[in-house]
Write a protein that holds these residues in place. Structure first.
Motif, PDB file in Angstrom:
ATOM      1  N   ALA A  74       0.657  -0.949   0.256  1.00 27.51           N
ATOM      2  CA  ALA A  74      -0.093  -0.100   0.051  1.00 27.51           C
ATOM      3  C   ALA A  74       0.680   1.606   0.318  1.00 27.51           C
ATOM      4  O   ALA A  74       0.859   2.099  -0.248  1.00 27.51           O
ATOM      5  CB  ALA A  74      -0.732   0.116   1.081  1.00 27.51           C
ATOM      6  N   ARG A  75       1.868   1.303   0.376  1.00 34.95           N
ATOM      7  CA  ARG A  75       2.807   2.593   0.446  1.00 34.95           C
ATOM      8  C   ARG A  75       3.898   2.634  -1.046  1.00 34.95           C
ATOM      9  O   ARG A  75       4.890   3.356  -0.344  1.00 34.95           O
ATOM     10  CB  ARG A  75       3.796   2.537   2.213  1.00 34.95           C
ATOM     11  CG  ARG A  75       2.543   2.369   3.043  1.00 34.95           C
ATOM     12  CD  ARG A  75       3.429   2.751   4.384  1.00 34.95           C
ATOM     13  NE  ARG A  75       4.109   0.997   5.071  1.00 34.95           N
ATOM     14  CZ  ARG A  75       5.539   1.265   5.029  1.00 34.95           C
ATOM     15  NH1 ARG A  75       6.443   2.042   4.872  1.00 34.95           N
ATOM     16  NH2 ARG A  75       5.884  -0.272   5.562  1.00 34.95           N
ATOM     17  N   GLY A  98      -4.882  -0.629   4.002  1.00 36.99           N
ATOM     18  CA  GLY A  98      -4.195   0.447   2.743  1.00 36.99           C
ATOM     19  C   GLY A  98      -4.256   0.152   1.490  1.00 36.99           C
ATOM     20  O   GLY A  98      -3.937   0.973   0.531  1.00 36.99           O
ATOM     21  N   CYS A 222      -1.230  -3.224  10.567  1.00 39.11           N
ATOM     22  CA  CYS A 222      -1.634  -1.851   9.468  1.00 39.11           C
ATOM     23  C   CYS A 222      -2.095  -1.520   9.655  1.00 39.11           C
ATOM     24  O   CYS A 222      -3.861  -2.082   9.417  1.00 39.11           O
ATOM     25  CB  CYS A 222      -1.335  -2.514   8.372  1.00 39.11           C
ATOM     26  SG  CYS A 222       0.047  -2.963   8.060  1.00 39.11           S
ATOM     27  N   GLY A 224      -4.931   2.419   7.761  1.00 38.13           N
ATOM     28  CA  GLY A 224      -5.348   2.057   6.461  1.00 38.13           C
ATOM     29  C   GLY A 224      -4.617   2.937   5.843  1.00 38.13           C
ATOM     30  O   GLY A 224      -5.303   2.817   4.214  1.00 38.13           O
ATOM     31  N   THR A 225      -3.302   3.415   5.555  1.00 39.98           N
ATOM     32  CA  THR A 225      -2.520   3.635   5.257  1.00 39.98           C
ATOM     33  C   THR A 225      -1.372   2.340   4.842  1.00 39.98           C
ATOM     34  O   THR A 225      -0.261   2.948   4.361  1.00 39.98           O
ATOM     35  CB  THR A 225      -2.247   5.149   5.832  1.00 39.98           C
ATOM     36  OG1 THR A 225      -0.937   5.315   6.828  1.00 39.98           O
ATOM     37  CG2 THR A 225      -3.205   6.069   5.711  1.00 39.98           C
ATOM     38  N   GLY A 226      -1.462   1.719   5.568  1.00 41.90           N
ATOM     39  CA  GLY A 226      -0.519   0.307   5.219  1.00 41.90           C
ATOM     40  C   GLY A 226       0.461   0.874   6.355  1.00 41.90           C
ATOM     41  O   GLY A 226       1.249   0.229   6.109  1.00 41.90           O
TER      42      GLY A 226
END
Length: 250
Positions: A74-75, A98, A222, A224-226
């Protein structure tokens, strides 16, 4: 017998040439200084193969390990290739870590060999953010091929180890060409001030890191943004000076 001065000078010159030609390593930091400090260059390297597996009761289902990998993916930027040979991957759960479904290309294969072949092709493509493959067995030969493909393209590769039975996980400690090896186990969730289910908590074990240090961290799962985070009740503890589990500090 000590090498002759001429040989020593030649070795020093070779090291200087290699240092000038060495490209800087691109990494993806976790954003937790105590964890990033255990990794060469301060993060998870692109252009390299990494191994991740579930620990404890999650050895077979690999749920926490999958979410850990989803948080990493996700990042990053670009599309994600996820190769699998089972039908139990739950996309909404990955989204909670995420990883949006629109970013993932799912490739269903029949067996480990096909997953490995597809994972290698994905790594060689060079246009992906991360290429992930769910496999049970990972030989040294297969891991070397994946590592070389990742190095050539600069894409991060993740071998997500999953087994049908817990007893099949015996080979997880066998040598491979992976740069890092991780084991993710589920711990009791973070407590809430009111009755309910708190944020998930994991034991994140960096089992092996080439040119780095192994360590254990108790972290919140993690978001919701990872991103992982340090549990509030551990935030003010000091890092253990010796081996064993590290309680990260803010």
């Amino acid at each position: 017998m000590r090498p002759k001065p001429a040989i020593e000078e030649l070795r020093a010159e070779i090291q200087r040439i290699e240092a000038r030609n060495r490209q800087p390593v691109k990494v993806l930091p976790f954003g937790i200084p105590e964890l990033d400090a255990r990794l060469p260059a301060g993060g998870l390297a692109f252009g390299a193969l990494h191994e991740v597996a579930g620990g404890g009761n999650g050895t077979v289902d690999g749920a926490a390990a999958s979410l850990f990998v989803a948080g990493i993916a996700a990042r990053t930027k670009r599309k994600i290739l996820w190769c699998l040979n089972r039908q139990d991957l739950f996309a909404p759960a990955l989204a909670q870590a995420g990883l949006k479904p629109t970013r993932v290309i799912y490739l269903r294969a029949d067996d480990d060999q096909t997953v490995l072949a597809c994972l290698e092709e994905g790594l060689r493509h060079g246009g992906l953010g991360i290429a992930i493959g769910e496999i049970a067995r990972l030989s040294m030969t297969a891991s070397r091929r994946l590592q070389l493909a990742a190095e050539a393209s600069g894409t991060m590769g993740i071998a997500l180890r999953r087994w049908r039975r817990q007893t099949d996980a015996y080979d997880f400690g066998q040598p491979t060409a992976a740069v890092t090896r991780w084991r993710i186990s589920v711990l009791p969730s973070s407590p809430l001030p009111v009755p309910g289910i708190g944020r998930g908590r994991w034991l994140v074990e960096l089992v092996r890191a080439r040119a780095g240090e192994s360590a254990d961290f108790e972290l919140e799962a993690c978001d919701g943004t990872g991103h992982l985070s340090i549990p509030a009740d551990l935030r003010n503890r000091q890092i253990s000076a010796g081996g064993g589990r590290y309680s990260a500090t803010a």
